[in-house]
Each structure stands twice: as structure tokens, then as C-alpha cells.
Design a protein around this motif. Sequence first.
Motif, PDB file in Angstrom:
ATOM      1  N   UNK A  60       5.658  12.377   1.544  1.00 11.29           N
ATOM      2  CA  UNK A  60       6.497  11.211   1.843  1.00 11.29           C
ATOM      3  C   UNK A  60       6.687  11.055   3.352  1.00 11.29           C
ATOM      4  N   UNK A  61       6.882  12.175   4.038  1.00 10.05           N
ATOM      5  CA  UNK A  61       7.038  12.118   5.503  1.00 10.05           C
ATOM      6  C   UNK A  61       5.763  11.570   6.139  1.00 10.05           C
ATOM      7  N   UNK A 110       0.841  -1.201   0.000  1.00  7.19           N
ATOM      8  CA  UNK A 110       0.000   0.000   0.000  1.00  7.19           C
ATOM      9  C   UNK A 110       0.873   1.247   0.000  1.00  7.19           C
ATOM     10  N   UNK A 111       2.058   1.133   0.609  1.00  2.00           N
ATOM     11  CA  UNK A 111       2.969   2.284   0.642  1.00  2.00           C
ATOM     12  C   UNK A 111       3.397   2.647  -0.776  1.00  2.00           C
ATOM     13  N   UNK A 112       3.707   1.616  -1.584  1.00  2.00           N
ATOM     14  CA  UNK A 112       4.123   1.883  -2.961  1.00  2.00           C
ATOM     15  C   UNK A 112       2.978   2.502  -3.754  1.00  2.00           C
ATOM     16  N   UNK A 113       1.793   1.956  -3.595  1.00  2.00           N
ATOM     17  CA  UNK A 113       0.640   2.487  -4.332  1.00  2.00           C
ATOM     18  C   UNK A 113       0.364   3.924  -3.902  1.00  2.00           C
ATOM     19  N   UNK A 114       0.433   4.173  -2.591  1.00  2.00           N
ATOM     20  CA  UNK A 114       0.216   5.539  -2.093  1.00  2.00           C
ATOM     21  C   UNK A 114       1.241   6.488  -2.709  1.00  2.00           C
ATOM     22  N   UNK A 115       2.516   6.068  -2.722  1.00  2.00           N
ATOM     23  CA  UNK A 115       3.584   6.919  -3.282  1.00  2.00           C
ATOM     24  C   UNK A 115       3.351   7.164  -4.765  1.00  2.00           C
ATOM     25  N   UNK A 116       2.916   6.123  -5.452  1.00  2.00           N
ATOM     26  CA  UNK A 116       2.683   6.233  -6.890  1.00  2.00           C
ATOM     27  C   UNK A 116       1.589   7.272  -7.171  1.00  2.00           C
ATOM     28  N   UNK A 117       0.490   7.133  -6.451  1.00  2.00           N
ATOM     29  CA  UNK A 117      -0.630   8.058  -6.646  1.00  2.00           C
ATOM     30  C   UNK A 117      -0.207   9.486  -6.301  1.00  2.00           C
ATOM     31  N   UNK A 142      10.996   8.024  -4.280  1.00  2.00           N
ATOM     32  CA  UNK A 142      12.332   8.164  -3.683  1.00  2.00           C
ATOM     33  C   UNK A 142      12.243   8.603  -2.235  1.00  2.00           C
ATOM     34  N   UNK A 143      11.345   9.558  -1.962  1.00  2.00           N
ATOM     35  CA  UNK A 143      11.182  10.023  -0.587  1.00  2.00           C
ATOM     36  C   UNK A 143      10.675   8.926   0.326  1.00  2.00           C
ATOM     37  N   UNK A 144       9.896   8.020  -0.243  1.00  2.00           N
ATOM     38  CA  UNK A 144       9.326   6.935   0.557  1.00  2.00           C
ATOM     39  C   UNK A 144      10.354   5.858   0.871  1.00  2.00           C
ATOM     40  N   UNK A 145      11.140   5.486  -0.126  1.00  2.00           N
ATOM     41  CA  UNK A 145      12.041   4.348   0.063  1.00  2.00           C
ATOM     42  C   UNK A 145      13.477   4.742   0.396  1.00  2.00           C
ATOM     43  N   UNK A 146      13.823   5.993   0.120  1.00  2.00           N
ATOM     44  CA  UNK A 146      15.147   6.476   0.546  1.00  2.00           C
ATOM     45  C   UNK A 146      14.873   7.524   1.624  1.00  2.00           C
ATOM     46  N   UNK A 147      15.036   8.773   1.286  1.00  2.00           N
ATOM     47  CA  UNK A 147      14.644   9.867   2.179  1.00  2.00           C
ATOM     48  C   UNK A 147      14.383  11.069   1.285  1.00  2.00           C
ATOM     49  N   UNK A 148      13.764  12.094   1.857  1.00  2.00           N
ATOM     50  CA  UNK A 148      13.467  13.299   1.070  1.00  2.00           C
ATOM     51  C   UNK A 148      14.749  13.894   0.512  1.00  2.00           C
ATOM     52  N   UNK A 149      15.818  13.853   1.321  1.00  2.00           N
ATOM     53  CA  UNK A 149      17.094  14.439   0.880  1.00  2.00           C
ATOM     54  C   UNK A 149      17.616  13.693  -0.331  1.00  2.00           C
ATOM     55  N   UNK A 150      17.640  12.364  -0.256  1.00  2.00           N
ATOM     56  CA  UNK A 150      18.159  11.576  -1.371  1.00  2.00           C
ATOM     57  C   UNK A 150      17.261  11.689  -2.598  1.00  2.00           C
ATOM     58  N   UNK A 151      15.976  11.827  -2.362  1.00  2.00           N
ATOM     59  CA  UNK A 151      15.058  11.980  -3.489  1.00  2.00           C
ATOM     60  C   UNK A 151      15.367  13.248  -4.265  1.00  2.00           C
ATOM     61  N   UNK A 152      15.673  14.313  -3.545  1.00  2.00           N
ATOM     62  CA  UNK A 152      16.055  15.565  -4.216  1.00  2.00           C
ATOM     63  C   UNK A 152      17.331  15.357  -5.020  1.00  2.00           C
ATOM     64  N   UNK A 153      18.278  14.655  -4.432  1.00  2.00           N
ATOM     65  CA  UNK A 153      19.545  14.395  -5.136  1.00  2.00           C
ATOM     66  C   UNK A 153      19.271  13.588  -6.396  1.00  2.00           C
ATOM     67  N   UNK A 154      18.361  12.623  -6.267  1.00  2.00           N
ATOM     68  CA  UNK A 154      18.034  11.758  -7.411  1.00  2.00           C
ATOM     69  C   UNK A 154      17.481  12.561  -8.587  1.00  2.00           C
ATOM     70  N   UNK A 155      16.675  13.582  -8.283  1.00  2.00           N
ATOM     71  CA  UNK A 155      16.135  14.389  -9.382  1.00  2.00           C
ATOM     72  C   UNK A 155      17.273  15.092 -10.121  1.00  2.00           C
ATOM     73  N   UNK A 156      18.276  15.540  -9.380  1.00  2.00           N
ATOM     74  CA  UNK A 156      19.408  16.196 -10.042  1.00  2.00           C
ATOM     75  C   UNK A 156      20.271  15.197 -10.812  1.00  2.00           C
ATOM     76  N   UNK A 157      20.348  13.972 -10.319  1.00  2.00           N
ATOM     77  CA  UNK A 157      21.096  12.936 -11.044  1.00  2.00           C
ATOM     78  C   UNK A 157      20.420  12.668 -12.391  1.00  2.00           C
ATOM     79  N   UNK A 158      19.100  12.535 -12.350  1.00  2.00           N
ATOM     80  CA  UNK A 158      18.346  12.311 -13.586  1.00  2.00           C
ATOM     81  C   UNK A 158      18.502  13.510 -14.527  1.00  2.00           C
ATOM     82  N   UNK A 159      18.496  14.687 -13.951  1.00  2.00           N
ATOM     83  CA  UNK A 159      18.679  15.932 -14.706  1.00  2.00           C
ATOM     84  C   UNK A 159      20.022  15.920 -15.441  1.00  2.00           C
ATOM     85  N   UNK A 160      21.071  15.566 -14.730  1.00  2.00           N
ATOM     86  CA  UNK A 160      22.410  15.556 -15.328  1.00  2.00           C
ATOM     87  C   UNK A 160      22.504  14.474 -16.398  1.00  2.00           C
TER      88      UNK A 160
END
Lengths: 292, 444
Positions: free
Chosen positions: B242-243, A2-9, A258-276
Motif C-alpha cells: 500500500x505504501x 488504476x490505484x483501485x485495480x492495483x490494490x484489488x490485485x 484500506x491501506x490505499x484509501x485510508x492508511x495502513x494504521x486504519x486498515x489494521x484497525x478495520x480488520x479488527x472491526x470486521x473481526x469483532x
Amino acid sequence: MFVFIQSLIDGIMQGGVYASIAVGLSLVFGVMRMINWSHGETLMWSLFIAYFMISGLGMDPYVALPFVGIIMFIWGFFLQKFVLNKLLARDKNREPISVLLFTAGLGIAMANGALMAFGAVPKLAKTAYASMAIEAGSTIIVVSKLISFCISVIFCVGLYIFLQKTETGRAMRATSQNRVVAKLMGINEQKTYILAFAIGTAMIGVSAALLSPYFPATPMIGEGFSSRSFIIVVLGGKGSVLGALAGGLVVGLILSIGGQYLSSSYAEVLTFVVFVLTLLFRPSGLLSKEKE
Amino acid sequence: MKKIISMVMAVCMIITCLTACSSAETAVKTTAPGGTTTSAAPAKTNAPGTKLDVEKVKIGVILPFTGDLAAIGELMWNGIEFYTNNYNAKGGTQIELVKADTTGKPDVGVTEIERLITAEKVDVVIGPYNSAVGAATAPIAEKYKTPYLLICCTNNLILTNGYRYVFRANTCNWQDSNDVMQVLYDLRDRDPANAPTKFAILYENTDNGLDVLKEYQTRFVDYGGEIVLEEPYEADLTDATALATKVKASGAQVTYVSSYLADAILITNTFAQYKVDTVILSNGGGYSTPDYVKSCGTTADGVMTLSSWDVGILANKPKEATDLNNAFKAKYGQDFDEYTSNGYLTMAVVMHVIETGKTTDKDKFRDTLASLDLPPDAPELILHPYGGLKFSTADNLYHDMLNQNIYASSVMLQVQNGKFVMVGPAAALKEQTLIWPVQTWAKR
């Protein structure tokens, strides 16, 4: 699960709103090759306008939506007509550095102007939608976010149809592809720029009204949305409305899952990785204009 | 057209400059970054019988006057200004306040404190609210041997470096966490069946956030609880979904979080939207501001937050405290709160030290401050529930901290029907006011 579905939505819904925020920037960048550094601050001011319409005039946020859109259209119209067009004309044969610097300074002035005018306290409009939610088992769909997503998609698709099917829209696309040839074909470059910028700021106004039921307006919030919008424009390809929609959804999903399975901080980093990575391997964007 | 563009750019520049400058009613010097200064009122000459031999005392006030933390900077300034107005109105020695805007950023804070000390030549510096700036600016004050009284700035680590000139009269993270846990222990003693056992900790990805995480990791485990989630986040959230879903999935009964105001509002509303049945517990920050309850209203019901101050404190204070609060409310439209009261307290301590030592000499100020030992009913502590004011010494560190007020303490507030109610410590209450357990979202 349910966590994945919630995150997806949540990611899809929030991504739709990010897309409507970014599509204006994409349009302006595509048509004028111009980066509007005050994009986030324009959203911030729109949020305040939406807040005062809802709290001060007692309007429903979705009733206030067209009014905020019109106000921001007018703002964009005059800004482009009386200031930015002149700066672009001056920088006709080179990179539009003047416009870049002007919009950067304008962003700072807008942020500090808002601080002076409205103070630093965040302002969140109290609406009936604030805590409305649809519960489907363990999954919660926040009504205001669902409405925002739907309206965002409708506006993005509507803008796409406008650009594809109308004379004015085709003129904008022609200008973005080759402004010299477009001019030779009789397209008024100045008017096209004005309309593109005004539509861009109107979309920002619409997005702000959609955010207002659940997002507080604060003078310094613009920067966060600016950087996110740039990422979406790069992902989607400059000038591509459907690209901005796709980019917005990608960013929304990365941040949510990303925020759900990693953390909000890493999720932000991930967006920049995808950007690069996008810049390196697909600089024209996920759905670049060439494909449309 | 060039004229129009020039005018537009000039207006933009003027607006930006005006934001950094402000006028005040007291003898306040306002200074924009870059060093342009103006005085709002001239200093008065010494009247006969003046306690000091100096015409004026120059105090540097380093706070976030702009930026994300400006709301709290403004609150602190109100407390400082209120004290200053009252003091100057008595005649004699005048206080001159020199503003410096950190914008909430450490690098800007460093430049500004250096300017206050070297260019403005202030006698004392007070500020800066957030620990990140406090940590960056403390060594500068130490370098120039300028007394620096921290306001808020609760990170323990700032005072573990042996700085002789840096002091903190209000609480530190250790004391705050102690006061938080005392309420939980009292609750467990009173209602063991419903006492919380599962805790989540949401912390900002900053030095102070990590310091707080370390505090509560130990505290919750010592309490006998289970930490079911530890989640970092970046300040200035644009989305707290997410939080919310993580906390909900963890099953935490209590979620410890300390955020600035905008994040506090967003987190609270998002938790409500996603019907997260957890009690937010905070050591202050944005949660203890009047604007938080104004903005969230009954959505925040159940939220518990530590605060240096609440109107409930007045019940155990002399009438002068109530009069002072009423005078403050008449001028600023609201009661004292954590930030205004800490600003007031710091000014009161500074002037007490200067009056005691009868000098603004920095070394003598420092020595007098370090040797202070005020009782709980001292006029300087009129607003606070402290057991006194006495700073830890090199021979007697307080949890490794030098120059921390060992008697500082806080009260616990809970939002009930959209308003703050004081619910702890138990010793300060005439009756039990804590609502526990908090109603679930399904029943609200």
C-alpha cells in the motif's frame, strides 16, 4: 482507477498467502478445539529454514517448498504425538488450558531461540524472482506474489478435497464435529490429532517458502502473523478450509484497499472491526463448517 | 511422559532465560530482568598514577538487546564494549558495564532504568537508542538525579522538558533534518533543473515519527517543495504494498522515510518490485546500517541516508582514527557505523567527564558534563565530524532543548553499486560524489 485495480490485485494475492498461513490454525482449532499460540513463531522458524535452504544450499524457493513442508510436518508430528496429545488427555474433560499455556510458552521460547540462533538482523533470501514483475498498463503484478497466491490456492483447495473425499479427511471432520461419537465409530482420536496438527504445521512451512522470496525472516515477526491468522480463522469459521481461504482474501483486501484509501494504521484497525462484528453477528464464521 | 514434558518445558525456560543473559570478555555484569547478576571478570585494583580515586566506574547500559531492535542494540553494544575493553586494558580504574534490556519497549525500559539506578546503583546510565524508550526513561533518571546520556534517541521533545540530568551528545531530529536539507540545497544550487520539488513523507505512527513529520513538513515547504503525500504506517510491517502504490501514485520524486531495519528492507524491496521511481531519503534508522546494504544490495541503489558516521570521514581525520577503525574492524568484522560510533562516543564522553571531575559523584558529574566544551579535534571526537561538543544551557537553549550538543552533525550517504558512498556535506568532500538524478527502474 488504476490505484483501485492495483490494490484489488495486491489484496487478492496477499490474501491467498494469508489464507494458507491461517488454514493450519483453522484445522487445528476445528479438530482439536485447541488454540496454537506458537502459530506465528512456527511460521517464523519456517521462514528461517526456507532462507537457509535458498541461501545456504542454493535452492530455488519453489524447489525448497516441499522440503520445508516436510520438515514442518515432522516437527508437528512429534510435537503433537509426544507433548500436545498428553496435555490434551490431561485436560480431557475441561478447556485445554495446559495446551494454551504450553503453546504460548513455546512461542516465546521459539522467538527467543531464533534470536539466539540467528541474531536479530533480518534475513532476506536473494532470488531471481525478487524484482520480476508483469506490467499490464499501469498495473504491476509481482511475479513472486502471483506464484505464491496460485500455489496457496492450490494447497488450500487440495486440503479441502482431502478433507472431503478421503477416509482420513472424513475422520478429521467427524472428530471436529463430535469427538465422542467419532471415537465410538472407531476413529482413533490420537492419530487424528497428530495428523491434523502435522498437516497444519506443514501448511505453515509451505506458506513460509512462498513468502521467502519477498519477506525477510526476523525472530519477532511471528506475532503479527499470529494475530492476523486468528482473525482469518474467526472470519472463515474454525475448521473450514474454504472459510480460511475466504477469510484470508477478505483480510488481504481490507489491508490493501484500506491501506490505499485510508492508511495502513486504519486498515489494521478495520480488520479488527470486521473481526469483532463477525464475532457478534456471525460467530460461526463467513463459511462455517455447518454449511459445508 | 511427564518427565519428557517437564524436560521440554525446562528447556524452553532455559532458552528464554539464556536470551536475556550473555557473557562478555570485559568486566561486564550481565543482568537478566528480575535482578540476577553475574560478573564476567573481577575489577583490578588501582595502579600507581591512576587518574581517578575510584577503583571502578559502574555504567548502566540500557539498550534493546532482544526484540525487533536487537540488531541495532547489538551494534551499539559493540561500540561500547570496544571502548571499554581498550580503556580497561590500560589498567587502573576499571569500567564495569551493567546491561539492561529494554526489548525496545517503553514500559520495560522504565522498569530497567529504575533497577539500574536503585538496585545496581550505577553511576551513569547510557542508552536507550529508540526515542519512545528515551522519552519514558528520561524522567526516571531525572527523578533519581542520575546522569543519563542518550544514545541516538533523536526526538527533540525529550530535551525540551528541562531535565538537568539528561544529555545527548549525538544529533537530534532538528540537526538531522538540517543536514538532510543542506544536501538538497547544495543539489539545487548545483543542478537546479533536476532538483526535486515533490516530496512524500512516510512516518511511523509514534511520537518520534510525528516529531519527524513536523520537522519535514516545515523544511520541505521552506525549501520551496510540495509535499504530495504524508502517510503514517505501523512499524513491523508485514506488507509494504500500500505504501509503494501510494507513493507511486503521488509522483513524489523524493520520499522521506525513517524505519527500523526490517521495515527498511521490506519497503526498499517493495518499492523495487512496484518500480516506484522515487529516491528514498532517510535520516538514518535501519537505512544507515551495514546490514541494510548487505541485504538489499544494488536494489537499494540511489537510497540516501543520513549517518553519524562513514568510513569517508576518516579522510579528514588523523591517522589514529583510521587505526581505531582498523582495530574495530579486526575485532568485529566491519567498519564503525552510526551506532557503534555513537556508542563509542558516549563512553568516551562519560570517561572524559569522570577523569576531568575525578569523581563519580552524580551531581558533580552532571555539572562537569554540562560545562564541557571540547574542540573538534578532541580525542573523544576522533570518530565524528562534529564541530565540537558543548551542551546547550538553560540560559541558552538550543531550539528549546536543554543539554543538546550544539555542534553535533551528520554526513549523507548514498547507496551506489550496493555500497555506501559519502555524498555530503559538500564541505567534507574533495569531489562531488552524489549520483543525481537517480536512474529510473525502467532503465535499470
